[in-house]
Design a protein around this motif. Structure first.
Motif, mmCIF file in Angstrom:
data_model
loop_
_atom_site.group_PDB
_atom_site.id
_atom_site.type_symbol
_atom_site.label_atom_id
_atom_site.label_comp_id
_atom_site.label_asym_id
_atom_site.label_seq_id
_atom_site.Cartn_x
_atom_site.Cartn_y
_atom_site.Cartn_z
ATOM 1 N N UNK A 20 0.824 -1.215 0.000
ATOM 2 C CA UNK A 20 0.000 0.000 0.000
ATOM 3 C C UNK A 20 0.856 1.264 0.000
ATOM 4 N N UNK A 21 2.173 1.107 0.027
ATOM 5 C CA UNK A 21 3.102 2.232 -0.070
ATOM 6 C C UNK A 21 2.863 3.308 0.988
ATOM 7 N N UNK A 22 2.629 2.879 2.216
ATOM 8 C CA UNK A 22 2.486 3.816 3.319
ATOM 9 C C UNK A 22 1.109 4.432 3.474
ATOM 10 N N UNK A 23 0.187 4.095 2.575
ATOM 11 C CA UNK A 23 -1.166 4.632 2.688
ATOM 12 C C UNK A 23 -1.990 3.798 3.663
ATOM 13 N N UNK A 24 -2.878 4.450 4.374
ATOM 14 C CA UNK A 24 -3.731 3.771 5.348
ATOM 15 C C UNK A 24 -4.798 2.957 4.617
ATOM 16 N N UNK A 25 -5.044 1.764 5.149
ATOM 17 C CA UNK A 25 -6.062 0.878 4.600
ATOM 18 C C UNK A 25 -6.971 0.467 5.752
ATOM 19 N N UNK A 26 -8.270 0.579 5.556
ATOM 20 C CA UNK A 26 -9.208 0.230 6.618
ATOM 21 C C UNK A 26 -9.261 -1.281 6.828
ATOM 22 N N UNK A 145 4.757 -10.722 -10.826
ATOM 23 C CA UNK A 145 5.211 -9.320 -10.849
ATOM 24 C C UNK A 145 4.105 -8.283 -10.680
ATOM 25 N N UNK A 146 2.907 -8.602 -11.065
ATOM 26 C CA UNK A 146 1.820 -7.631 -10.950
ATOM 27 C C UNK A 146 1.096 -7.642 -9.620
ATOM 28 N N UNK A 147 1.544 -8.461 -8.681
ATOM 29 C CA UNK A 147 0.833 -8.607 -7.407
ATOM 30 C C UNK A 147 0.683 -7.302 -6.626
ATOM 31 N N UNK A 148 1.745 -6.484 -6.478
ATOM 32 C CA UNK A 148 1.564 -5.245 -5.708
ATOM 33 C C UNK A 148 0.526 -4.312 -6.338
ATOM 34 N N UNK A 149 0.584 -4.147 -7.650
ATOM 35 C CA UNK A 149 -0.380 -3.274 -8.335
ATOM 36 C C UNK A 149 -1.798 -3.841 -8.194
ATOM 37 N N UNK A 156 -8.516 -0.567 -3.584
ATOM 38 C CA UNK A 156 -9.058 0.708 -4.049
ATOM 39 C C UNK A 156 -8.180 1.886 -3.620
ATOM 40 N N UNK A 157 -6.859 1.687 -3.753
ATOM 41 C CA UNK A 157 -5.920 2.750 -3.444
ATOM 42 C C UNK A 157 -5.585 3.473 -4.748
ATOM 43 N N UNK A 158 -5.542 4.779 -4.729
ATOM 44 C CA UNK A 158 -5.239 5.525 -5.961
ATOM 45 C C UNK A 158 -3.859 5.183 -6.511
ATOM 46 N N UNK A 159 -3.735 5.258 -7.809
ATOM 47 C CA UNK A 159 -2.449 4.987 -8.463
ATOM 48 C C UNK A 159 -1.436 6.049 -8.045
ATOM 49 N N UNK A 160 -0.171 5.635 -8.087
ATOM 50 C CA UNK A 160 0.913 6.567 -7.726
ATOM 51 C C UNK A 160 0.995 7.703 -8.712
#
Length: 160
Positions: A20-26, A145-149, A156-160
């Motif tokens: 999640x690259x440091x973003x909060x996830x509920x 390779x596509x697992x993180x994306x 439902x995290x916005x794209x970088x």
């Protein structure tokens, strides 16, 4: 020995939080990822927070984040947070009541069965301590390779 399903849930949730690259996830989004009961997963996440593995933030942009770098979170950290620190085998010193048993002997230290089980527990813990979330994440990424994306999309995290 059998660990609770909470260990599996916590490990997968931590891996998703790493992606999640440091973003909060509920807790709700993390639970929906694998169709898990949100209230039960939330208890696992709270245990991870008490252990300093994740942090939680309340509010509209709140949720859970990893509290430290995935390379500094071992599988053992997560297992201990969920299951506790006790050893899998607990010597009850039954030899005290057996033939030739003595009340003044600590059989946890003298019993060969207890010693063998302690060595096995130590080997298991060393193996878990030698693997980090970053190690597991890298192995998954090599194979998929596509697992993180895909995880970010499913959460439902916005794209970088």
């Amino acid at each position: 020995m059998q660990m609770s399903e909470g260990v599996e849930w916590a490990l997968h949730s931590c891996l998703n939080l790493a992606w999640a690259d440091g973003r909060a996830v509920t807790a709700g989004k993390l639970a929906a990822f694998y169709d898990l009961p949100a209230a039960y997963l939330n208890r696992q996440l709270q245990a991870l927070a008490r252990a300093g593995i994740v942090t939680s933030t309340s509010g509209p942009r709140g949720g859970f984040r990893l509290a430290r770098d995935p390379a500094r979170i071992t599988l053992l950290d997560v297992v201990v947070a969920i299951e506790g620190e006790q050893e899998a085998f607990r010597c009850r010193q039954i030899m005290r009541d057996g033939p030739g048993g003595r009340s003044d002997v600590d059989y946890r230290r003298h019993c060969l069965v207890s010693q063998a089980m302690s060595r096995a527990d130590l080997a298991w813990r060393r193996e878990l301590a030698a693997q980090t979330l970053a190690d597991i994440g890298a192995a998954v990424e090599r194979k998929h390779p596509g697992a993180p994306r895909a995880a970010r999309n499913r959460l439902d995290l916005p794209a970088d």
